[in-house]
Write an enzyme that holds these catalytic residues in place. Structure first.
Site, PDB file in Angstrom:
ATOM      1  N   GLU A 113      11.913   7.052   9.110  1.00  0.00           N
ATOM      2  CA  GLU A 113      12.014   7.179   7.656  1.00  0.00           C
ATOM      3  C   GLU A 113      12.723   8.471   7.269  1.00  0.00           C
ATOM      4  O   GLU A 113      13.496   8.503   6.294  1.00  0.00           O
ATOM      5  CB  GLU A 113      10.614   7.127   7.049  1.00  0.00           C
ATOM      6  CG  GLU A 113      10.579   6.608   5.630  1.00  0.00           C
ATOM      7  CD  GLU A 113       9.184   6.162   5.239  1.00  0.00           C
ATOM      8  OE1 GLU A 113       8.998   4.957   4.997  1.00  0.00           O
ATOM      9  OE2 GLU A 113       8.276   7.015   5.185  1.00  0.00           O
TER      10      GLU A 113
ATOM     11  N   GLU B 140      16.323   7.923   7.728  1.00  0.00           N
ATOM     12  CA  GLU B 140      16.817   7.065   6.649  1.00  0.00           C
ATOM     13  C   GLU B 140      17.013   7.867   5.361  1.00  0.00           C
ATOM     14  O   GLU B 140      18.019   7.696   4.652  1.00  0.00           O
ATOM     15  CB  GLU B 140      15.837   5.914   6.428  1.00  0.00           C
ATOM     16  CG  GLU B 140      16.329   4.844   5.470  1.00  0.00           C
ATOM     17  CD  GLU B 140      15.371   3.666   5.360  1.00  0.00           C
ATOM     18  OE1 GLU B 140      15.719   2.701   4.659  1.00  0.00           O
ATOM     19  OE2 GLU B 140      14.259   3.719   5.954  1.00  0.00           O
TER      20      GLU B 140
ATOM     21  N   CYS C  62       4.948   1.825   4.069  1.00  0.00           N
ATOM     22  CA  CYS C  62       3.786   1.762   4.972  1.00  0.00           C
ATOM     23  C   CYS C  62       2.669   0.865   4.458  1.00  0.00           C
ATOM     24  O   CYS C  62       1.830   0.421   5.239  1.00  0.00           O
ATOM     25  CB  CYS C  62       3.214   3.166   5.181  1.00  0.00           C
ATOM     26  SG  CYS C  62       4.349   4.285   5.986  1.00  0.00           S
TER      27      CYS C  62
ATOM     28  N   SER D 235      12.233   1.567   1.900  1.00  0.00           N
ATOM     29  CA  SER D 235      12.603   1.827   3.291  1.00  0.00           C
ATOM     30  C   SER D 235      12.495   0.551   4.119  1.00  0.00           C
ATOM     31  O   SER D 235      11.577  -0.250   3.939  1.00  0.00           O
ATOM     32  CB  SER D 235      11.681   2.901   3.875  1.00  0.00           C
ATOM     33  OG  SER D 235      11.842   2.981   5.276  1.00  0.00           O
TER      34      SER D 235
ATOM     35  N   LYS E  65      -3.084  -5.724   5.773  1.00  0.00           N
ATOM     36  CA  LYS E  65      -2.451  -5.687   7.091  1.00  0.00           C
ATOM     37  C   LYS E  65      -2.563  -7.041   7.792  1.00  0.00           C
ATOM     38  O   LYS E  65      -1.731  -7.380   8.636  1.00  0.00           O
ATOM     39  CB  LYS E  65      -3.093  -4.604   7.964  1.00  0.00           C
ATOM     40  CG  LYS E  65      -2.907  -3.178   7.473  1.00  0.00           C
ATOM     41  CD  LYS E  65      -1.497  -2.680   7.650  1.00  0.00           C
ATOM     42  CE  LYS E  65      -1.371  -1.196   7.293  1.00  0.00           C
ATOM     43  NZ  LYS E  65       0.022  -0.721   7.307  1.00  0.00           N
TER      44      LYS E  65
ATOM     45  N   GLU F 257       0.297  -8.896   6.480  1.00  0.00           N
ATOM     46  CA  GLU F 257       1.518  -8.290   7.014  1.00  0.00           C
ATOM     47  C   GLU F 257       1.784  -8.754   8.445  1.00  0.00           C
ATOM     48  O   GLU F 257       2.922  -9.121   8.789  1.00  0.00           O
ATOM     49  CB  GLU F 257       1.390  -6.764   6.979  1.00  0.00           C
ATOM     50  CG  GLU F 257       2.591  -6.035   7.557  1.00  0.00           C
ATOM     51  CD  GLU F 257       2.355  -4.538   7.693  1.00  0.00           C
ATOM     52  OE1 GLU F 257       3.316  -3.781   7.457  1.00  0.00           O
ATOM     53  OE2 GLU F 257       1.233  -4.133   8.033  1.00  0.00           O
TER      54      GLU F 257
ATOM     55  N   GLU G 142       8.688 -12.045   9.553  1.00  0.00           N
ATOM     56  CA  GLU G 142       9.603 -10.947   9.874  1.00  0.00           C
ATOM     57  C   GLU G 142       9.037 -10.002  10.932  1.00  0.00           C
ATOM     58  O   GLU G 142       9.787  -9.250  11.555  1.00  0.00           O
ATOM     59  CB  GLU G 142       9.927 -10.118   8.626  1.00  0.00           C
ATOM     60  CG  GLU G 142      10.450 -10.912   7.446  1.00  0.00           C
ATOM     61  CD  GLU G 142       9.348 -11.309   6.468  1.00  0.00           C
ATOM     62  OE1 GLU G 142       9.649 -11.429   5.269  1.00  0.00           O
ATOM     63  OE2 GLU G 142       8.204 -11.499   6.926  1.00  0.00           O
TER      64      GLU G 142
ATOM     65  N   CYS H 271      -5.037   4.880   2.100  1.00  0.00           N
ATOM     66  CA  CYS H 271      -5.727   4.077   3.116  1.00  0.00           C
ATOM     67  C   CYS H 271      -7.205   4.439   3.268  1.00  0.00           C
ATOM     68  O   CYS H 271      -7.996   3.611   3.720  1.00  0.00           O
ATOM     69  CB  CYS H 271      -5.026   4.235   4.458  1.00  0.00           C
ATOM     70  SG  CYS H 271      -3.306   3.711   4.438  1.00  0.00           S
TER      71      CYS H 271
END
Length: 580
Positions: free
Chosen positions: A280, A283, A300, A320, A359, A362, A367, A503
């Site tokens: 990151e 980037e 994230c 990102s 998560k 996710e 992907e 989190c």
């Protein structure tokens, strides 16, 4: 602020005039029971469990919403009050699916059960109509309307705090239920799977989709090499499942317990957080120097990503392309680690222990795989891990400490603070400052991006660049910030976390009763522990992590390079607000 004189149960008080009776009573340690009330989330007085007598009032008053007044006299436990509370609770219980023996909340944290014990409810005098309604089972969240007590706390969290608003009351009177528009399943709505509805539910009407059975199956399969990784926020919350102090760091005990459960390797997701910062950070520098699209927005938080896909698809190019740390780690484990250890990637089973219900969604995204291998096979919440440890009889508080396994047991303080709002931003700044300067900056604590203020905006001098940064936590705050960006407000770097506090307050973290949540800032306690862990670390900058340096040297090449993009980066999908 002006104050008023009141009397509660014969005790004279002098309290701020904007207090409720409930707040005033707490000042002198008088406990008034509550069920629907949750500070700053649901303050509507609908359950009537907190009723009290107020001298001069014809009816009992709800202490959670009734304001104090000069000269007020309050009585909290007269026979009339006690009987009213008991009747109200029995009426709630009469319609409740009281299958406590098999309930996910029965082993320690059901608020309804706790209240029934406090009020000595031994028999229910009323016969309710216990309808059997279908469960709504998604990849992350299970909604059981049969256990719902209509407290509306989930609505307060979803609609008012997160501004997602995919659940609300439906029908009227005795037919009232909590549901999604048009009776849709949650996964067919713009639900982000953040799990904040679970965090506030007092019963088991909402809970995560359990995946412990799949983990046990893998652990008992001799062909599988089962690897577990744990997120930074887990270590400052897991102890709460065993009545340890809120926010107490239990990293070593956690590692010991995971080995006792039978995992072949126990790794630290903090290492992957350091890896994320490398990607990151590269980037961000590339976009700033190369005239790329700004601001760069962190990726994230999977709840935030899905929220953006639904509500801000026009700004997805700003997000990102980095996968979240645990997904990066899974990809590395099934490639670099598999090669190093001589293990077929098909035989590696990666388990992520996360503070987050999103998560789970996710990890199931198409992907999130490389060469046909899913990065992560199963996501467990902190709560699920706690239950696994409990189920096998491990005395967690008395365990000794162990270290994470090599080669991915090395992490930095920067990786640790990923678990709290502002942590990803601060970790990135520590690395970007050094990379731009070409030297090691002395200042590594960026206080400007710390704290629990909903949106933080800071101007930071990083090398020769004045960086304008913003941090938001909670999707309601994210919406405000994204609206500002859409309207033209300029930033270089933006961190967004779906859950209030980050989190540490994820939808999969240990549940605390409202008696605790209403008076203790759990988010602050957990965040404090993460910053303490950061300060203890010998290495506090991601780019100085030896394990990460070795990974780039032996396998990835350079940050942002071809191999890194194959394994560690992804893309996003614009989504409708409601599926056809």
């Amino acid at each position: 602020m002006n104050k008023v004189h009141i009397t509660i149960d014969g005790i004279k008080l002098y309290v701020p005039e904007n207090y409720t009776i409930l707040q005033a009573a707490k000042e002198v340690n008088i406990t008034i029971p509550t069920l629907c009330f949750l500070k700053d989330i649901n303050e509507i007085g609908c359950c009537r469990m907190c009723v009290v007598e107020v001298k001069g009032s014809k009816a009992l008053q709800a202490a959670c919403v009734h304001p104090v007044k000069e000269g007020m006299e309050v009585f909290t436990h007269t026979p009339k009050v006690m009987e009213a509370r008991k009747v109200n609770l029995e009426l709630i219980l009469s319609n409740h699916d009281a299958m406590c023996q098999t309930c996910t909340r029965s082993w320690m944290d059901c608020e309804l059960q706790t209240l029934a014990n406090k009020l000595s409810v031994e028999n229910v005098r009323f016969e309710g109509d216990r309808k059997r309604l279908p469960l709504d089972i998604g990849v992350s969240i299970v909604r059981d309307p049969n256990k719902c007590i209509l407290c509306r706390r989930c609505i307060g969290a979803c609609k008012n705090i997160q501004t997602v608003g995919v659940i609300d009351t439906m029908n009227r009177g005795f037919n009232t239920v909590i549901g999604s528009p048009f009776g849709m399943k949650l996964e067919d709505t713009p639900c982000t799977n953040c799990g904040q509805c679970i965090n506030v539910c007092p019963v088991a009407a909402l809970h995560e989709k359990g995946d412990a059975d799949r983990v046990w199956e893998a652990l008992n399969d001799p062909k599988k090499h089962v690897v577990v990784q744990t997120a930074p926020a887990v270590r400052v919350a897991l102890g709460e499942e065993f009545n340890m102090n809120i926010g107490e760091a239990v990293t070593g005990k956690m590692v010991t317990a995971l080995r006792m459960l039978g995992f072949d390797k126990v790794f630290d997701t903090d290492t992957a957080a350091d890896l994320t910062i490398m990607e990151e950070g590269a980037e961000l520098i590339d976009r700033i120097r190369g005239g790329g699209k700004l601001p760069l927005i962190t990726s994230c938080s999977p709840g935030w990503i899905k929220f953006c896909e639904h509500n801000f698809p026009d700004l997805l190019d700003n997000v990102s392309s980095c996968k979240s740390p645990h997904q990066m780690f899974g990809a590395v484990l099934k490639s670099y680690y598999a090669e190093k250890e001589g293990i077929d990637p098909d035989d590696i089973f990666v388990v992520s222990v996360m503070p987050c219900t999103a998560k789970k969604f996710e990890a199931a995204r198409p992907e999130m795989q490389v060469d046909g291998h899913a990065d992560v096979d199963v996501v467990l919440t902190t709560r699920e891990l706690g239950k696994m440890i409990y189920d096998v009889g491990i005395d967690f508080p008395d365990l000794g400490d162990s270290d994470f396994d090599d080669p991915f047991g090395e992490a930095t303080g920067a990786g640790v603070i990923f678990g709290t709002t502002g942590g990803v931003m601060e970790a990135a700044l520590r690395t970007v400052a050094d990379l731009l300067n070409g030297t090691s900056a002395d200042n590594i604590e960026y206080e400007e991006v710390r704290g629990l203020e909903g949106i933080k905006i800071a101007k930071l001098q990083v090398a020769d660049l004045e960086l304008r940064a913003a941090v938001a936590h909670g999707l309601g705050n994210a919406r405000k910030l994204m609206d500002a960006i859409r309207s033209g407000e300029t930033f270089h770097f933006v961190e967004i976390m779906a859950c209030p506090g980050g989190c540490i307050n994820g939808g999969g973290q240990p549940l605390q009763l409202s008696d605790v949540r209403n008076w203790i800032d759990i988010k602050a306690e957990r965040a404090k522990s993460l910053y303490q862990e950061d300060r203890k670390m010998f290495i506090r900058k991601s780019h100085n992590n030896p394990a990460v340096k070795k990974l780039y040297k032996e396998y990835l090449g350079m940050a942002g390079g071809k191999q890194s993009h194959k394994l560690l980066h992804t893309h996003y999908t614009p989504r409708k607000n409601y599926e056809d």
